[in-house]
Design a protein around this motif. Structure first.
Motif, PDB file in Angstrom:
ATOM      1  N   ASN A  37      69.655  28.445  56.813  1.00 34.63           N
ATOM      2  CA  ASN A  37      70.731  28.241  55.847  1.00 34.63           C
ATOM      3  C   ASN A  37      70.223  27.566  54.586  1.00 34.63           C
ATOM      4  O   ASN A  37      70.695  27.858  53.480  1.00 34.63           O
ATOM      5  CB  ASN A  37      71.859  27.413  56.466  1.00 34.63           C
ATOM      6  N   ILE A  53      67.211  27.964  53.313  1.00 33.65           N
ATOM      7  CA  ILE A  53      66.522  29.033  52.571  1.00 33.65           C
ATOM      8  C   ILE A  53      67.539  29.955  51.908  1.00 33.65           C
ATOM      9  O   ILE A  53      67.388  30.342  50.737  1.00 33.65           O
ATOM     10  CB  ILE A  53      65.598  29.819  53.515  1.00 33.65           C
ATOM     11  N   TRP A  54      68.608  30.303  52.632  1.00 34.81           N
ATOM     12  CA  TRP A  54      69.637  31.180  52.061  1.00 34.81           C
ATOM     13  C   TRP A  54      70.255  30.539  50.819  1.00 34.81           C
ATOM     14  O   TRP A  54      70.476  31.209  49.806  1.00 34.81           O
ATOM     15  CB  TRP A  54      70.727  31.463  53.094  1.00 34.81           C
ATOM     16  N   ASN A  55      70.553  29.254  50.911  1.00 33.68           N
ATOM     17  CA  ASN A  55      71.143  28.564  49.761  1.00 33.68           C
ATOM     18  C   ASN A  55      70.219  28.578  48.561  1.00 33.68           C
ATOM     19  O   ASN A  55      70.656  28.798  47.419  1.00 33.68           O
ATOM     20  CB  ASN A  55      71.506  27.123  50.138  1.00 33.68           C
ATOM     21  N   ILE A  56      68.923  28.349  48.796  1.00 35.31           N
ATOM     22  CA  ILE A  56      67.962  28.377  47.700  1.00 35.31           C
ATOM     23  C   ILE A  56      67.925  29.758  47.060  1.00 35.31           C
ATOM     24  O   ILE A  56      67.862  29.902  45.832  1.00 35.31           O
ATOM     25  CB  ILE A  56      66.563  27.968  48.206  1.00 35.31           C
ATOM     26  N   GLN A  57      68.009  30.785  47.879  1.00 34.86           N
ATOM     27  CA  GLN A  57      67.950  32.156  47.371  1.00 34.86           C
ATOM     28  C   GLN A  57      69.250  32.584  46.691  1.00 34.86           C
ATOM     29  O   GLN A  57      69.261  33.576  45.954  1.00 34.86           O
ATOM     30  CB  GLN A  57      67.639  33.122  48.525  1.00 34.86           C
ATOM     31  N   ASN A  58      70.339  31.852  46.945  1.00 29.20           N
ATOM     32  CA  ASN A  58      71.648  32.251  46.404  1.00 29.20           C
ATOM     33  C   ASN A  58      72.253  31.168  45.516  1.00 29.20           C
ATOM     34  O   ASN A  58      73.470  30.957  45.508  1.00 29.20           O
ATOM     35  CB  ASN A  58      72.600  32.586  47.554  1.00 29.20           C
ATOM     36  N   GLY A  59      71.394  30.511  44.742  1.00 29.70           N
ATOM     37  CA  GLY A  59      71.882  29.558  43.760  1.00 29.70           C
ATOM     38  C   GLY A  59      72.591  28.362  44.344  1.00 29.70           C
ATOM     39  O   GLY A  59      73.503  27.802  43.711  1.00 29.70           O
ATOM     40  N   SER A  76      74.755  28.172  46.639  1.00 30.89           N
ATOM     41  CA  SER A  76      76.178  28.525  46.597  1.00 30.89           C
ATOM     42  C   SER A  76      77.046  27.594  47.438  1.00 30.89           C
ATOM     43  O   SER A  76      78.045  27.047  46.957  1.00 30.89           O
ATOM     44  CB  SER A  76      76.362  29.964  47.075  1.00 30.89           C
ATOM     45  N   SER A 119      80.326  38.456  46.015  1.00 27.60           N
ATOM     46  CA  SER A 119      79.716  39.556  46.760  1.00 27.60           C
ATOM     47  C   SER A 119      80.351  40.912  46.527  1.00 27.60           C
ATOM     48  O   SER A 119      79.784  41.932  46.921  1.00 27.60           O
ATOM     49  CB  SER A 119      79.763  39.236  48.266  1.00 27.60           C
TER      50      SER A 119
END
Length: 490
Positions: free
Chosen positions: A213, A215-221, A223, A431
């Motif tokens: 999670n 990593i996902w946040n880093i990749q998605n600004g 969010s 999205s």
């Protein structure tokens, strides 16, 4: 043990029977509930259709859970969205009872199981699936494992505790409260201290579990973090936004008597005054105080301190039990009565009102009718794409219409946000942003302002007399598919 001494009877059978009775009651009446799928539930369902390691406003666990349940059931009806909540609360009740048996005795364990399963917050969380509900069994298990670490210096228990807190955080970021609580307990309660190596193992396990999670946040600004900061509000600019909002603090504090129950809340606070159940209190009171601080500086919703009431239930029951049977009986009677009334209220939601006033559960009604009306308008206009800007409308449209056959057509469905909103205001815009269409589209808006483009045709608004949209009518427009060019403002 002397030959004449009687072995202590096990707690599990009685506690299980008490919990199972209410779980079965709730599951039996759940198919009869007329309260429609709520906006948050519909959004969680959608997340499950788009599996990821994070989403706009929450970590991913609830989306994963609903995807698994609906796939296994072969149905995404309201029953299958909500049934997991009933069962998860039952599991949480038994986990807390097991810990209470270790910290106190058999009778306390049974009373904790009965008290938790009849809490008002659990009653509400059993007919609406929420991230709190998904988080609770992980936190309850983590608390049990941490007691193992304290008592036995077990490395395995330390890894388990960290992993379970990680799974709680993957359900809701409020799970991180337990990291703070464990640290404070170690500082102020000598008996709650653990070896540094065990603390390191737990923290390492936590970080491993939540790393997808992160990593996902880093990749998605960032969010989800950004949304969390939006909720906290004042943290972005304390000098300008923070203020002493005593009314909000009073409202939040008062709501806790409803969320936790008046007898148990008084019992929890009295435990603090008498300094009983010290370790448990450090897993409850800091959470309450932090959210009270948030309420004072800005605002806080009633459920934001829900994580406090896991350890809090055990501590409160230990204290209230000491007041006599009448106190414990009153607490259980109030909780059970509220649980039964709430279940019946969902069954009679379409007719339940006080006098000539609005429906008592109107926020859970009218969504099906709104979606059906929009679909009918699209068919009447001969368009195959619907664009909306209201999150409540979008949530139900995605749940009921997207990808399904409606009036012989497959509807396209996208979201639109006005440019001045800046960062995407919700998951749908993030999205499923509308990028244009070769033909006309049906535009449903909460705003009365016309779209800023040539060829927009106003249609009759949708203004229900009752239900969730009674106070938020929707305007309807037929507009060209290229209506919103980049930089255009309605």
């Amino acid at each position: 043990m002397s030959a004449s001494a009687k072995p202590e009877r096990p707690w599990f059978g009685t506690a299980f029977a008490v919990v199972a009775a209410l779980v079965i009651f709730r599951l039996a009446l759940l198919p009869l509930a007329r309260a429609e799928v709520f906006v948050d539930e519909a959004q969680y369902w959608l997340w499950g259709q788009e599996l990821a390691f994070g989403y706009y406003s929450k970590p991913p666990m609830i989306g994963w859970l609903l995807r698994a349940v609906t796939e296994l059931a072969g149905s995404d009806s309201a029953f299958w969205l909500r049934a997991p909540a009933v069962l998860l609360h039952g599991v949480t009740a038994l986990l807390l009872a097991g810990l209470a048996n270790e910290l106190a005795d058999r009778r306390t364990a049974i009373l904790v199981a009965a008290s938790y399963i009849t809490l008002p917050l659990v009653a509400v969380g059993s007919f609406l699936i929420s991230t709190d509900t998904v988080m609770f069994p992980f936190l309850a298990g983590a608390l049990w494992a941490w007691v193992r670490v304290i008592r036995e210096q077990s490395r395995g228990a330390a890894l388990l505790a960290g992993a379970l807190v990680g799974l709680a955080v993957m359900s809701k970021y409020a799970g991180l409260y337990y990291v703070l609580c464990a640290g404070l307990a170690a500082v102020f309660v000598p008996g709650a201290r653990v070896r540094w190596s065990d603390a390191g193992l737990a923290l390492g396990a936590l970080l491993v579990v939540i790393s997808p999670n992160i990593i996902w946040n880093i990749q998605n600004g960032l969010s989800t973090l950004e949304h969390t900061m939006d909720n906290a509000d004042w943290v972005r600019d304390p000098g300008a936004r923070a203020r002493l909002n005593w009314a909000a603090l009073g409202e939040f504090a008062g709501s806790q008597f409803v969320v936790f129950g008046p007898v148990l809340l008084v019992g929890l606070l009295w435990s603090a005054v008498k300094r009983r159940s010290a370790m448990l209190l450090w897993f409850a009171l800091p959470i309450l105080l932090l959210v009270c601080g948030q309420a004072l500086l800005s605002k806080a919703y009633a459920n934001w301190a829900a994580a406090a009431y896991l350890a809090g239930t055990i501590a409160a029951v230990i204290t209230v039990r000491g007041w006599g049977r009448w106190a414990m009986g009153a607490s259980l009677a109030l909780g059970a009565g509220f649980a039964v009334v709430l279940v019946l209220a969902t069954v009679f939601a379409p007719v339940l009102r006080l006098g000539d006033g609005p429906l008592l559960m109107e926020r859970y009604l009218g969504r099906i009718a709104m979606s059906a009306t929009i679909a009918a308008r699209a068919e009447a206009e001969g368009v195959t794409v619907v664009v909306a800007d209201d999150r409540d409308v979008l949530a139900d449209l995605f749940y009921r219409i997207r990808g399904r056959s409606v009036a012989g057509k497959i509807m396209g469905l996208e979201a639109y946000a006005r440019p001045e909103r800046g960062r995407p205001p919700n998951h749908y815009v993030q999205s499923h942003a509308f990028a244009g269409s070769p033909g006309d589209v049906l535009y449903v808006s909460r705003s009365a302002a016309p779209p800023a483009c040539e060829g927009a045709v106003a249609l009759a608004p949708i203004a229900p007399g009752e239900g969730a949209f009674r106070r938020r009518p929707q305007t309807v427009w037929r507009v060209p598919g290229d209506c919103w060019k980049e930089g255009a403002r309605p």
